[in-house]
Scaffold this motif. Sequence first.
Motif, PDB file in Angstrom:
ATOM      1  N   THR A   1      32.132  25.870 157.942  1.00  0.00           N
ATOM      2  CA  THR A   1      31.900  26.220 156.545  1.00  0.00           C
ATOM      3  C   THR A   1      31.508  24.718 156.269  1.00  0.00           C
ATOM      4  O   THR A   1      30.609  24.537 155.347  1.00  0.00           O
TER       5      THR A   1
ATOM      6  N   ARG B   1      32.467  32.987 159.724  1.00  0.00           N
ATOM      7  CA  ARG B   1      33.091  33.963 160.412  1.00  0.00           C
ATOM      8  C   ARG B   1      32.341  34.842 161.276  1.00  0.00           C
ATOM      9  O   ARG B   1      32.535  35.188 162.660  1.00  0.00           O
ATOM     10  N   LEU B   2      31.337  35.391 160.579  1.00  0.00           N
ATOM     11  CA  LEU B   2      30.104  36.291 161.300  1.00  0.00           C
ATOM     12  C   LEU B   2      29.585  35.638 162.514  1.00  0.00           C
ATOM     13  O   LEU B   2      29.397  36.154 163.575  1.00  0.00           O
ATOM     14  N   ARG B   3      28.994  34.498 162.002  1.00  0.00           N
ATOM     15  CA  ARG B   3      28.497  33.437 163.191  1.00  0.00           C
ATOM     16  C   ARG B   3      29.229  33.470 164.476  1.00  0.00           C
ATOM     17  O   ARG B   3      28.816  33.355 165.516  1.00  0.00           O
TER      18      ARG B   3
ATOM     19  N   ILE C   1      28.186  26.490 154.230  1.00  0.00           N
ATOM     20  CA  ILE C   1      27.854  28.269 154.198  1.00  0.00           C
ATOM     21  C   ILE C   1      29.077  28.648 153.714  1.00  0.00           C
ATOM     22  O   ILE C   1      30.285  28.176 153.996  1.00  0.00           O
TER      23      ILE C   1
ATOM     24  N   GLN D   1      32.717  33.349 154.879  1.00  0.00           N
ATOM     25  CA  GLN D   1      32.632  34.795 155.614  1.00  0.00           C
ATOM     26  C   GLN D   1      31.399  34.901 156.742  1.00  0.00           C
ATOM     27  O   GLN D   1      31.230  35.485 157.640  1.00  0.00           O
ATOM     28  N   TYR D   2      30.322  33.942 156.224  1.00  0.00           N
ATOM     29  CA  TYR D   2      29.235  33.620 157.079  1.00  0.00           C
ATOM     30  C   TYR D   2      29.530  32.776 158.605  1.00  0.00           C
ATOM     31  O   TYR D   2      29.053  33.154 159.485  1.00  0.00           O
TER      32      TYR D   2
END
Length: 563
Positions: free
Chosen positions: A491, A502-504, A496, A499-500
């Motif tokens: 982050t 985490r997604l990545r 970013i 949540q992005y």
Amino acid sequence: METLYFDLRATRVKQQDITEKVGEAARILRQGGLVAMPTETVYGLGANALDADAVARIFEVKGRPQDNPLILHLSGQQWLPRYCANIPPLAFALARKFWPGPLTLVLKRRNNVPDIVTAGLDTVAVRCPNHPIALALIRELGLPIAAPSANLSGRPSCTTAEEVMADMGGRIHGVLDGGPCTVGVESTILDMTGPQPRLLRPGGVSIEAIETIVGPITVDKAVTGQLPDGERPKSPGMKYRHYAPRAPLTVFSGAPDVTAREMERRMCPRTGIVCFDEYKELFQYQETYSLGPYHDTAEQARRLFPALRAFDESPCTEIYAQCPDSRGLGLAVGNRLKRAAGFRVVECDAQRIILGLTGGTGAGKTTVLELIEEMGGSVIDCDKVYHRLLDENEELLFEVRRVFRGAFTIDGKLDRKKLGEEVFAKQDRMALLNRIVYRYMVPYLEDRLGAVVEGLCAVDAVNLIESGLGRLCDATIAVTAPIEVRVRRVTARDGIPEQYARLRISAQKSDEYYRSKCDYELNNAADTPEQFRREAKIFLRRLIEGLQEEKRYGKKKGRVTRE
Ligand code: AMP
Ligand code: MG
């Protein structure tokens, strides 16, 4: 001068003949002549040790420097007090254990030993050879025999009478043929005149065996390396170029797998090869002499000098030899090889360590790679290699084009964006592309790593294990970190939303996967980046030291294979 040849090989003669021929040889010695005799170590060039003129002729016919003293060969320890003074009890203990045998003791001399034997030193080297013919000759003469190895000075020692004839024929009075020597390297020389026994020359008795009797011994500097110019060795012989074959020799030291590969990489068609049995196949198109199995140092000792003479009549313009590690007789074999090479030694893997690094985003792999560069290592970024191969490798492009037609323009150029879209959308397409690329990556990396002879090198690859690149590394390391730490770092680093991040992270393989596939795990649970750097540094140092140690002693990689 005609050199008399006495064939006393066990299978050919009767005891009566031996007595007769030994008697004749003893007569030659008594008259001041020189006779070459078999011993268990190498053939010796003998003279009556108390006859200074006869001893002087040894130096003459060998071309031996006058300041290089000779060893007195005795019939047993009962003769010690006749020629030596101040004999410490340990010397008797060693003689009891190892005589007759390949151990020479340096002791204070008595005045009846001629100066020329000891090169003017106040000490004398003595041993009792373990060979029936040498012993019979000494007993028959009733006096010690002074004898260096029976080769021309600077040449490899002789382990057969035939080799003695080649070097000494026409120069000496007789050669006693007792067949090939059973030990094959010269005696171990131990200086007993100091506070602690000191190894002056490694030889037929291993340090390990000596230490079981006398405890830890000191090893003289001259044993392991080349003395600096002007420094006087305790054992004068250690300063001379020795044992040299006609063609220049280069010795490769390190783990046998690594030395073999390095020799193969450097050799040319006229390179003669001295290697362990296990590597003969690798050199099948070269002229090759085998030293015996890697772990059989006694066999290597027997084959060492024949190996150094083997290429004398061949068209080879240079010789490469694998060096054993220093255990057992390996210390003596390696010492002779390095001297024969005039210390031209390629230390193959003293520092050549290849680490494979892998792990998901945000765990701290980049920090570890930076540390490796700070330690002087180089880093191969496999992402870059991947792109480069796609740019440059025609064969690879041809294969990719066959399967991913849609990713190429009409004039046949690769459109990376399209290729990316296709493989990121479908896992099986990604797997297919990877399979194709890995087939080219592995040989490419193998080639690049093959050129690394020394130093630390890290291979950075997300797909280290799946690609097969891990097999090229000395150790594979998974850099892992708790999910929350990774989310925080990604982050902040990439700016970013959480949540992005985490997604990545969840799109990548899990820490558990990396942990299960790699040899080592470096877990980044540190509170601060500085603390992780410190921990990682200690981890790397220990790991590298351990790997170097393993290589030095030729151990196989202790891989943790967890499928
Ligand atoms: P060689 O007979 O060719 O094996 O050489 C004999 C070896 O014994 C040489 O390396 C000598 O330097 C060594 N040597 C003989 N006498 C002494 C001594 N008094 N002190 C130390 N080394 C010795
Ligand atoms: Mg010698």
